[in-house]
Scaffold this motif. Structure first.
Motif, short mmCIF file in Angstrom:
data_model
loop_
_atom_site.label_atom_id
_atom_site.label_comp_id
_atom_site.label_asym_id
_atom_site.label_seq_id
_atom_site.Cartn_x
_atom_site.Cartn_y
_atom_site.Cartn_z
N PHE A 8 -72.53 -15.16 34.78
CA PHE A 8 -73.20 -15.97 35.79
C PHE A 8 -72.42 -17.27 35.93
O PHE A 8 -72.35 -18.07 34.99
CB PHE A 8 -74.65 -16.25 35.40
CG PHE A 8 -75.50 -15.01 35.36
CD1 PHE A 8 -75.55 -14.15 36.44
CD2 PHE A 8 -76.26 -14.71 34.24
CE1 PHE A 8 -76.33 -13.00 36.41
CE2 PHE A 8 -77.04 -13.56 34.19
CZ PHE A 8 -77.08 -12.71 35.28
N ASP A 58 -71.53 -20.64 38.50
CA ASP A 58 -71.86 -21.45 39.68
C ASP A 58 -70.56 -21.68 40.46
O ASP A 58 -69.78 -22.57 40.13
CB ASP A 58 -72.49 -22.78 39.27
CG ASP A 58 -72.87 -23.63 40.48
OD1 ASP A 58 -72.60 -23.21 41.62
OD2 ASP A 58 -73.42 -24.74 40.28
N SER A 81 -68.99 -10.96 42.30
CA SER A 81 -70.38 -10.86 41.85
C SER A 81 -71.12 -12.16 42.09
O SER A 81 -72.25 -12.17 42.60
CB SER A 81 -70.44 -10.51 40.36
OG SER A 81 -69.94 -9.24 40.10
N ASN A 82 -70.49 -13.26 41.71
CA ASN A 82 -71.18 -14.54 41.79
C ASN A 82 -71.20 -15.11 43.20
O ASN A 82 -72.15 -15.82 43.56
CB ASN A 82 -70.54 -15.51 40.80
CG ASN A 82 -70.99 -15.24 39.38
OD1 ASN A 82 -72.05 -15.67 38.95
ND2 ASN A 82 -70.19 -14.46 38.64
N TYR A 90 -79.81 -14.71 37.21
CA TYR A 90 -78.79 -15.59 37.81
C TYR A 90 -79.38 -16.95 38.15
O TYR A 90 -78.80 -18.00 37.83
CB TYR A 90 -78.22 -14.93 39.07
CG TYR A 90 -77.34 -15.84 39.91
CD1 TYR A 90 -76.04 -16.14 39.50
CD2 TYR A 90 -77.80 -16.39 41.10
CE1 TYR A 90 -75.23 -16.96 40.27
CE2 TYR A 90 -77.01 -17.21 41.87
CZ TYR A 90 -75.72 -17.49 41.45
OH TYR A 90 -74.93 -18.32 42.21
N THR A 135 -78.12 -20.47 36.45
CA THR A 135 -77.41 -21.49 37.25
C THR A 135 -78.32 -22.60 37.74
O THR A 135 -77.88 -23.48 38.46
CB THR A 135 -76.73 -20.82 38.46
OG1 THR A 135 -77.74 -20.18 39.27
CG2 THR A 135 -75.70 -19.81 38.01
N ASN A 161 -78.65 -23.24 41.65
CA ASN A 161 -77.49 -23.69 42.42
C ASN A 161 -77.76 -24.90 43.28
O ASN A 161 -77.21 -25.04 44.36
CB ASN A 161 -76.96 -22.55 43.32
CG ASN A 161 -76.36 -21.44 42.51
OD1 ASN A 161 -75.57 -21.68 41.61
ND2 ASN A 161 -76.76 -20.23 42.81
#
Length: 492
Positions: free
Chosen positions: A336, A338, A378-379, A482, A486, A489
């Motif tokens: 995971f 950012d 993926s991220n 996720y 993160t 985000n």
């Protein structure tokens, strides 16, 4: 079927951070044609301690491309120019640039947002401009600009406007790009005097504001003779490349969002009125002005820049397609990350930066090229899905379709991951949306199209679009992990 061939020929000059090209277009048999006639490299280099663009070389490449068009037997074209946003050229009293423009990834604006917003609060700036806070916005670049250079400056011109000025001798400031400066007042439609004061500049230093679609004039005769160019009529199109990309997106109705996927990923919706409420402010969404009275309500995401850096650091050992193929053989969601973390803005080595991020956060460290690229894809997909859901909450509207355009729309792996994670149907293409949107505005200006709706129908009829259907709930647990990892985000 009736064959329709219009005599008008169009050129889109589309310049990004790593390359530029001239695309030739017209309408034939009811469809838009598109052909690349010239491509060239772009990039910044260190001069006098700053990362700078070679603006003269870009203009020379445009002329070389137009010379190729003339050799094809084409005697007259209509030309539009789009580039990246926020960067500018300082022009002296003799009408010439004072220096090459500093690139937005240069480190001079580090901490500039924090410093300037001690004088004017963030909420006040956002209420005035509706623009997200990024250290590289023109406001902060000018705030950190050399004061002696500003004393010598007669005009401040955004990059595409400066190129148009050199080609035609006519100076304007096109609004889709001007809005990204974070100095345009949404209420008044003009530069905000208070923000200009903090930046140390005055409104009269900017050429007159014009809307996308304004005719700028013909290329200067001396350039035509020097390079043997066709007669070229320049239209000030939607000069910010994202504005052109959105104009080139075949969206329908009111339940679609766009993802312009290139060096940057810009995810958002096209609005008729700006959205500057507390949720938009807290999520750092921006209201950039679009063509024909619209607003691009969007989130800036680091995007394919990360993959571009990885590709460069492998020194040509793999093509982008090969990197994508290798990524497809790796299981997703092993880390995971950012992707909007400032550390990925312009690191010395992107591969090392990704690995260090994983080490520092106690995660599996990607080693092979496929593992590294899959970690990015993926991220990016998780970030897209997360922001798409935030966009729905802010606008209080359900989004049914995500139109992905630009070079990143060609990465089927990323498109499908985005559909699955978001639960939203993805329509990918066209990959050349920026050049296409550039040309659509020129076509409307010249009368070959009535309006943007007719232009978008022409795009849908002319280019292959691919659809990716989501698997409902397939990655619900992954998204929850996720968001927890993160912090949602929220990068302001």
């Amino acid at each position: 079927m009736k064959v329709l061939i219009l005599g008008n020929q169009y050129i889109a000059v589309d310049i990004g951070a790593s390359s530029g090209r001239l695309m030739l277009s017209g309408i034939s048999d009811g469809k838009m044609t598109l052909k690349e006639v010239h491509r060239f490299k772009n990039g910044f280099r260190k001069i006098d301690g700053h990362d700078r663009w070679n603006i003269d070389l870009l203009i020379e490449e445009i002329c070389c491309g137009l010379a190729k068009v003339r050799k094809m037997g084409i005697e007259e074209v209509t030309l539009g120019i789009d580039t990246w946003a926020v960067d500018y050229v300082l022009v002296g009293s003799d009408g010439r640039k004072l220096c090459d423009p500093v690139a937005y990834r240069d480190g001079r604006t580090r901490d500039a947002v924090e410093e300037l917003t001690t004088k004017i609060p963030k909420k006040e700036i956002y209420k005035k401009t509706g623009i997200q806070f990024q250290n590289f916005n023109t406001l902060y670049q000018l705030y950190r600009e050399d004061r002696e250079l500003l004393k010598k400056t007669r005009m401040i011109m955004m990059i595409p406007d400066y190129i148009g000025y050199v080609l035609t001798g006519n100076a304007v400031t096109e609004v889709t790009n001007a809005s990204t400066t974070q100095m345009m007042n949404l209420r008044h439609g003009l530069f905000d005097e208070g923000l200009l004061h903090e930046a140390g500049v005055k409104a009269e230093m900017f050429p007159p504001l014009v809307e996308a679609g304004t005719k700028l004039g013909g290329i200067k005769e001396d350039l035509r003779l020097e390079y043997d160019l066709p007669k070229t009529n320049v239209v000030t199109v939607a000069t910010h490349d994202t504005a052109s990309a959105v104009a080139g997106t075949p969206g329908r109705g009111h339940d679609w969002a766009f993802l312009s996927s290139g060096t940057w990923s810009l995810l958002g919706a096209e609005l008729n009125v700006p959205e500057t409420g507390s949720q938009a402010f807290n999520e750092n969404y921006t209201n950039e002005w679009g063509a024909y009275g619209t607003y691009r309500f969007l989130k800036n995401i680091m995007g394919m820049w990360i993959v571009q850096c990885i590709h460069r650091e492998y020194q040509g050992r793999y093509t982008f397609s090969e990197l994508a193929d290798m990524a497809g053989k790796v299981s997703p969601f092993r880390q995971f990350i950012d992707v909007n973390d400032e550390r990925f803005m312009n690191p010395e080595n992107m591969i090392d930066e990704i690995r260090n991020y994983c080490r520092e956060t106690g995660q599996e460290v990607p080693e092979t090229p496929g593992e590294i690229v899959m970690a990015v894809y993926s991220n990016l997909a998780m970030f897209y899905a997360d922001q798409l859901h935030k966009l729905e909450r802010i606008l209080e509207e359900k989004i049914e379709v995500l139109n992905i355009v630009g070079g990143g729309s060609n990465v089927a792996l990323l498109d499908q991951l985005t559909a699955d994670l978001s639960g939203v149907r993805v329509v990918a293409g066209p990959g050349e949306a920026t050049a296409i949107g550039n040309i659509i505005v020129s076509m409307i200006s010249e009368g070959d199209l009535k309006n943007i709706e007719e232009g978008r129908q022409l795009i849908e009829d002319s280019f292959e679009l691919k659809e990716y259907v989501p698997s409902p709930g397939k990655y619900r647990e992954i998204m929850e992990k996720y968001q927890k990892a993160t912090g949602g985000n929220d990068n302001d």
